[in-house]
Design an enzyme around this catalytic site. Sequence first.
Site, PDB file in Angstrom:
ATOM      1  N   ASP A 157       0.846  -1.196   0.000  1.00 21.59           N
ATOM      2  CA  ASP A 157       0.000   0.000   0.000  1.00 21.59           C
ATOM      3  C   ASP A 157       0.878   1.241   0.000  1.00 21.59           C
ATOM      4  O   ASP A 157       2.084   1.169   0.250  1.00 21.59           O
ATOM      5  CB  ASP A 157      -0.880   0.018   1.252  1.00 21.59           C
ATOM      6  CG  ASP A 157      -0.053   0.025   2.532  1.00 21.59           C
ATOM      7  OD1 ASP A 157       0.210   1.130   3.063  1.00 21.59           O
ATOM      8  OD2 ASP A 157       0.362  -1.055   2.998  1.00 21.59           O
ATOM      9  N   ASP A 163       1.477   4.542   2.140  1.00 24.62           N
ATOM     10  CA  ASP A 163       1.153   4.975   3.489  1.00 24.62           C
ATOM     11  C   ASP A 163       0.303   6.248   3.440  1.00 24.62           C
ATOM     12  O   ASP A 163       0.261   6.951   2.418  1.00 24.62           O
ATOM     13  CB  ASP A 163       2.440   5.210   4.284  1.00 24.62           C
ATOM     14  CG  ASP A 163       2.237   4.996   5.773  1.00 24.62           C
ATOM     15  OD1 ASP A 163       1.621   3.991   6.152  1.00 24.62           O
ATOM     16  OD2 ASP A 163       2.709   5.837   6.562  1.00 24.62           O
TER      17      ASP A 163
END
Length: 266
Positions: free
Chosen positions: A210, A212
Amino acid sequence: MSTQAQVDVGVFGGSGFYDLLDNADEISVETPYGAPSGEIMIGTIGDKKVAFLPRHGKKHQIPPHMINYRANMWAMNELGATRIIGPCACGSLRHDVAPGDFVILDQFIDRTNGRKDTFYDGPVVTHVSSADPYCPDLREVAIESCKSLGITYRSMGTVVTIQGPRFSTRAESIWFASQGWEVINMTQYPEAYLARELDLCYCGIALITDYDAGADHAGAVTNHDVMEVFAQNLDKVKLLMGDMIPRISPNRDKCDCKDATLYAEM
């Protein structure tokens, strides 16, 4: 099976990575620091005997701040592993490090607190250098395997390890990114450092799951998103382990990891 089984390589499984070996035996290892995260699976990859342990437990029941890192690393050492590979799920702090990419870590920043992070609690005072915490030889092996498999990778990167279990605020994430650090994680410290205290070679491999919260165009991080991306890339992690482990030389003459504690005592 006896806990004296001698292995060549130890692998810690990260979030979503709970099995690696076919036809594995499971053993329990007792340590002076309590119980590891679970039974350790012993099997082979190529010509190497491998020990595999999911650091969060088989059912992911142990949060990052409660992992018994000392017991886990001691158990691998007790089994004879001199090379440790630590794949882990990480968030990206940079727009050019994308989900699905791998980062072969070369530095860490510790932002944890209160973790049991040393085997040296006295009375002999011991200071082990962590200037270069990741084994350069294992890093090169990982890079060659990524090239061979066509995996998109970054050959170096700094991971900032936060305490968890919460994710970062946007302000924290923006601050981490402003320092030039590449990825963020909750388990690389003290795992990587404890390997040095036992003179083991350690390689941290980040799978980016992902962006952040403070990274470019990133929304709030959710555990569901992290696990979904990791599941989509789990086969790549296993392929990398399968290619990397047979490449590891039986000789430890290309790094100084085996001498990490030399001259460390006061």
